[in-house]
Design a protein around this motif. Structure first.
Motif, PDB file in Angstrom:
ATOM      1  N   GLN A  34       0.822  -1.206   0.000  1.00  0.00           N
ATOM      2  CA  GLN A  34       0.000   0.000   0.000  1.00  0.00           C
ATOM      3  C   GLN A  34       0.856   1.256   0.000  1.00  0.00           C
ATOM      4  OE1 GLN A  34      -3.232   0.414  -0.372  1.00  0.00           O
ATOM      5  NE2 GLN A  34      -3.001   2.646  -0.166  1.00  0.00           N
ATOM      6  N   LEU A  35       1.988   1.215   0.722  1.00  0.00           N
ATOM      7  CA  LEU A  35       2.890   2.361   0.762  1.00  0.00           C
ATOM      8  C   LEU A  35       3.494   2.624  -0.611  1.00  0.00           C
ATOM      9  CD1 LEU A  35       4.248   4.449   2.653  1.00  0.00           C
ATOM     10  CD2 LEU A  35       6.095   2.797   2.983  1.00  0.00           C
ATOM     11  N   VAL A  36       3.863   1.567  -1.343  1.00  0.00           N
ATOM     12  CA  VAL A  36       4.410   1.708  -2.697  1.00  0.00           C
ATOM     13  C   VAL A  36       3.365   2.304  -3.630  1.00  0.00           C
ATOM     14  CG1 VAL A  36       5.266   0.433  -4.693  1.00  0.00           C
ATOM     15  CG2 VAL A  36       6.120  -0.117  -2.411  1.00  0.00           C
ATOM     16  N   ARG A  37       2.128   1.833  -3.529  1.00  0.00           N
ATOM     17  CA  ARG A  37       1.066   2.378  -4.381  1.00  0.00           C
ATOM     18  C   ARG A  37       0.811   3.845  -4.084  1.00  0.00           C
ATOM     19  NH1 ARG A  37      -1.338  -2.884  -3.669  1.00  0.00           N
ATOM     20  NH2 ARG A  37      -2.472  -2.125  -1.836  1.00  0.00           N
ATOM     21  N   ALA A  38       0.856   4.214  -2.796  1.00  0.00           N
ATOM     22  CA  ALA A  38       0.633   5.614  -2.434  1.00  0.00           C
ATOM     23  C   ALA A  38       1.731   6.507  -2.997  1.00  0.00           C
ATOM     24  CB  ALA A  38       0.572   5.745  -0.911  1.00  0.00           C
ATOM     25  N   ALA A  39       2.981   6.035  -2.975  1.00  0.00           N
ATOM     26  CA  ALA A  39       4.082   6.834  -3.526  1.00  0.00           C
ATOM     27  C   ALA A  39       3.918   7.006  -5.032  1.00  0.00           C
ATOM     28  CB  ALA A  39       5.416   6.156  -3.207  1.00  0.00           C
ATOM     29  N   LYS A  40       3.514   5.954  -5.754  1.00  0.00           N
ATOM     30  CA  LYS A  40       3.320   6.058  -7.198  1.00  0.00           C
ATOM     31  C   LYS A  40       2.153   6.985  -7.536  1.00  0.00           C
ATOM     32  CE  LYS A  40       3.794   2.725 -10.012  1.00  0.00           C
ATOM     33  NZ  LYS A  40       4.948   3.300 -10.708  1.00  0.00           N
ATOM     34  N   THR A  41       1.131   6.993  -6.669  1.00  0.00           N
ATOM     35  CA  THR A  41      -0.016   7.870  -6.917  1.00  0.00           C
ATOM     36  C   THR A  41       0.364   9.337  -6.770  1.00  0.00           C
ATOM     37  OG1 THR A  41      -1.543   6.158  -6.129  1.00  0.00           O
ATOM     38  CG2 THR A  41      -2.361   8.427  -6.172  1.00  0.00           C
ATOM     39  N   THR A  42       1.131   9.646  -5.732  1.00  0.00           N
ATOM     40  CA  THR A  42       1.526  11.036  -5.505  1.00  0.00           C
ATOM     41  C   THR A  42       2.710  11.449  -6.355  1.00  0.00           C
ATOM     42  OG1 THR A  42       2.983  10.370  -3.669  1.00  0.00           O
ATOM     43  CG2 THR A  42       0.694  10.922  -3.120  1.00  0.00           C
ATOM     44  N   GLY A  43       3.491  10.461  -6.834  1.00  0.00           N
ATOM     45  CA  GLY A  43       4.661  10.772  -7.636  1.00  0.00           C
ATOM     46  C   GLY A  43       5.835  11.292  -6.842  1.00  0.00           C
ATOM     47  N   GLY A  44       5.762  11.213  -5.516  1.00  0.00           N
ATOM     48  CA  GLY A  44       6.848  11.703  -4.661  1.00  0.00           C
ATOM     49  C   GLY A  44       7.248  10.665  -3.639  1.00  0.00           C
ATOM     50  N   LEU A  92       8.432  -2.883  14.935  1.00  0.00           N
ATOM     51  CA  LEU A  92       7.947  -1.554  14.586  1.00  0.00           C
ATOM     52  C   LEU A  92       8.940  -0.930  13.616  1.00  0.00           C
ATOM     53  CD1 LEU A  92       5.940   0.777  15.072  1.00  0.00           C
ATOM     54  CD2 LEU A  92       7.467   1.576  16.880  1.00  0.00           C
ATOM     55  N   VAL A  93       8.449  -0.516  12.439  1.00  0.00           N
ATOM     56  CA  VAL A  93       9.331   0.040  11.424  1.00  0.00           C
ATOM     57  C   VAL A  93       8.796   1.387  10.958  1.00  0.00           C
ATOM     58  CG1 VAL A  93      10.040  -2.244  10.627  1.00  0.00           C
ATOM     59  CG2 VAL A  93       8.139  -1.088   9.495  1.00  0.00           C
ATOM     60  N   SER A  94       9.718   2.205  10.478  1.00  0.00           N
ATOM     61  CA  SER A  94       9.383   3.438   9.780  1.00  0.00           C
ATOM     62  C   SER A  94       9.783   3.233   8.328  1.00  0.00           C
ATOM     63  CB  SER A  94      10.128   4.626  10.399  1.00  0.00           C
ATOM     64  OG  SER A  94       9.886   5.805   9.658  1.00  0.00           O
ATOM     65  N   ALA A  95       8.791   3.128   7.434  1.00  0.00           N
ATOM     66  CA  ALA A  95       9.039   2.808   6.025  1.00  0.00           C
ATOM     67  C   ALA A  95       8.798   4.049   5.162  1.00  0.00           C
ATOM     68  CB  ALA A  95       8.149   1.660   5.574  1.00  0.00           C
ATOM     69  N   ARG A  96       9.671   4.240   4.167  1.00  0.00           N
ATOM     70  CA  ARG A  96       9.579   5.381   3.258  1.00  0.00           C
ATOM     71  C   ARG A  96       9.693   4.879   1.821  1.00  0.00           C
ATOM     72  NH1 ARG A  96      10.478  10.920   3.628  1.00  0.00           N
ATOM     73  NH2 ARG A  96      11.227  11.941   1.731  1.00  0.00           N
ATOM     74  N   ALA A  97       8.715   5.228   0.989  1.00  0.00           N
ATOM     75  CA  ALA A  97       8.708   4.847  -0.422  1.00  0.00           C
ATOM     76  C   ALA A  97       8.884   6.100  -1.277  1.00  0.00           C
ATOM     77  CB  ALA A  97       7.409   4.143  -0.780  1.00  0.00           C
ATOM     78  N   SER A  98       9.841   6.057  -2.209  1.00  0.00           N
ATOM     79  CA  SER A  98      10.134   7.203  -3.078  1.00  0.00           C
ATOM     80  C   SER A  98      10.187   6.743  -4.527  1.00  0.00           C
ATOM     81  CB  SER A  98      11.475   7.851  -2.686  1.00  0.00           C
ATOM     82  OG  SER A  98      11.482   8.234  -1.329  1.00  0.00           O
TER      83      SER A  98
END
Length: 406
Positions: A92-102, A121-127
């Protein structure tokens, strides 16, 4: 139309056609490049090298969730090249990054390596790094969360633990005032006040010891320390407690072993283990203190024949204020800080503490410390004392040979 005019017109038409063809070729190349970029799964230059140098778990995935490149730490979460992202939160995080483009960042709990009993517990960042590629970085913050929780628990527990004896002293003082005409009751209340004051003093002293060990530069008196003297002092300090509890103290193992550190802190650490072993041992049993050493490591083991420690408690037994048996600890006046002091004291000396325990069979706590060679020098004061002792012995022998009285 004259010939010059016809030539100019032809030139103009040719120029327009040339420019049009050039623009058409450029557009075609760009369209082709755009199409290749949209369908290409080639990782941008340098990304693989960056992933190879990262300590955090990271990977590059395409729009379908296929993993194309990973960092070394990604395998801890079961992420490998050629696999797909199984975790729904990460997808879901990957899809959200592709939707926003950032870039998009979220925190949640996931499992490592498919182990459902090990949530992290993780802090994940998709770019987004390409039309079809996303860089996913996963930072494990479980330990940071645990430390923050320990700090909060320490403040809460300290307040609670201090409040109990302070409140008891206040109530007992009021009771003494009310029973001023009854000397027997006054003596009883005074004895209880003394006990609560001792408990309060022990608690504050241990909190201060723990704070010193956790502070920078916690070891101030560093020297060569004899393990024989540490063991002897620790046992001597708890002989009365052992006699009262009907527990035998036994010492065995190697002798003549030395370490580098603070003797007083080591005595306190070993003493805490002995005190705990006595408290949790039945009457008539034995508490053993043994020393085993090789060329590099010395082990100080304190074993009891007591109630043992349940497996669920072993992971937390060294935490501040944690008590495996709350009722017994309260009854015996335990503070819940002794084993935490042992752990930090050992770590300050470059060592570690190990635990073996079986419910109903007893426990063994082992302090492992770096060993040093036996000090080859004796200070001048000790030398002078030995010289004086030898002279006195020679003089006494001479007097005996001459028939004089010693």
């Amino acid at each position: 139309m004259t010939l010059p005019q016809l030539a100019l017109s032809s030139l103009a038409i040719g120029l327009v056609i040339g420019i049009g063809l050039s623009l058409l070729v450029v557009w075609a190349y760009r369209a082709r490049a755009r199409a290749e970029e949209e369908t290409s799964l080639e990782i941008p230059a340098g990304i693989t090298d960056v992933l190879g140098s990262m300590d955090d778990a990271a990977c590059v995935v395409d729009s379908s969730g296929l993993v194309l490149a990973v960092s070394h730490a990604a395998t801890r979460f079961g992420i490998e090249v050629g696999s797909t992202l199984d975790n729904p939160e990460l997808r879901q995080l990957v899809r959200a990054a592709k939707t926003t483009g950032g870039s998009t960042t979220e925190s949640f709990r996931i499992t490592r390596g498919g182990l459902s009993l090990d949530p992290r517990l993780v802090s994940a960042r998709a770019s987004v790094i390409g039309t079809r590629l996303v860089l996913l970085i996963i930072r494990d913050v479980t330990e940071q969360e645990r430390l923050d929780q320990m700090r909060r628990d320490f403040v809460a527990n300290t307040s609670h633990e201090l409040k109990t004896p302070v409140g008891a002293v206040s109530l007992l003082a009021e009771a003494i005032e009310s029973a001023a005409d009854d000397p027997a009751q006054v003596r009883i209340f005074a004895a209880r006040i003394s006990a609560e004051a001792g408990r309060l003093g022990q608690l504050t002293g241990r909190i201060m010891s723990l704070s010193r060990l956790q502070a920078e530069g916690g070891l101030t008196e560093v020297a060569s320390v004899s393990i024989d003297e540490v063991i002897a002092s620790s046992i001597e300090a708890h002989v009365v407690q052992a006699d009262s509890a009907g527990v035998e103290l036994a010492r065995g193992g190697d002798r003549g072993i030395w370490v580098r550190g603070d003797a007083q802190i080591l005595v306190e650490a070993v003493g805490n283990l002995i005190a705990n072993a006595i408290v949790y041992s039945p009457r008539g049993s034995r508490v053993g203190v043994g020393v085993k050493a090789d060329a590099e490591i010395v082990e100080i083991a304190v074993s009891d024949q007591g109630i043992g420690i349940a497996e669920a408690d072993r992971e937390r037994i060294f935490e501040r204020f944690y008590r495996a048996d709350e009722a017994r600890s309260r009854r015996t006046g335990g503070t819940g800080l002794g084993l935490s002091i042992v752990k930090h004291a050992t770590q300050r000396h470059g060592g570690e503490v190990r635990l073996w325990s079986r419910p109903g069979r007893g426990s063994t706590f082992t302090i492992r410390l770096p060993r040093i060679d036996t000090p080859g020098h004796i200070d001048s004061d000790k030398k002078s004392k030995k010289k004086r002792a030898r002279k006195a012995a020679k003089a006494a022998s001479a007097r005996v040979r001459n028939g004089e009285r010693a």
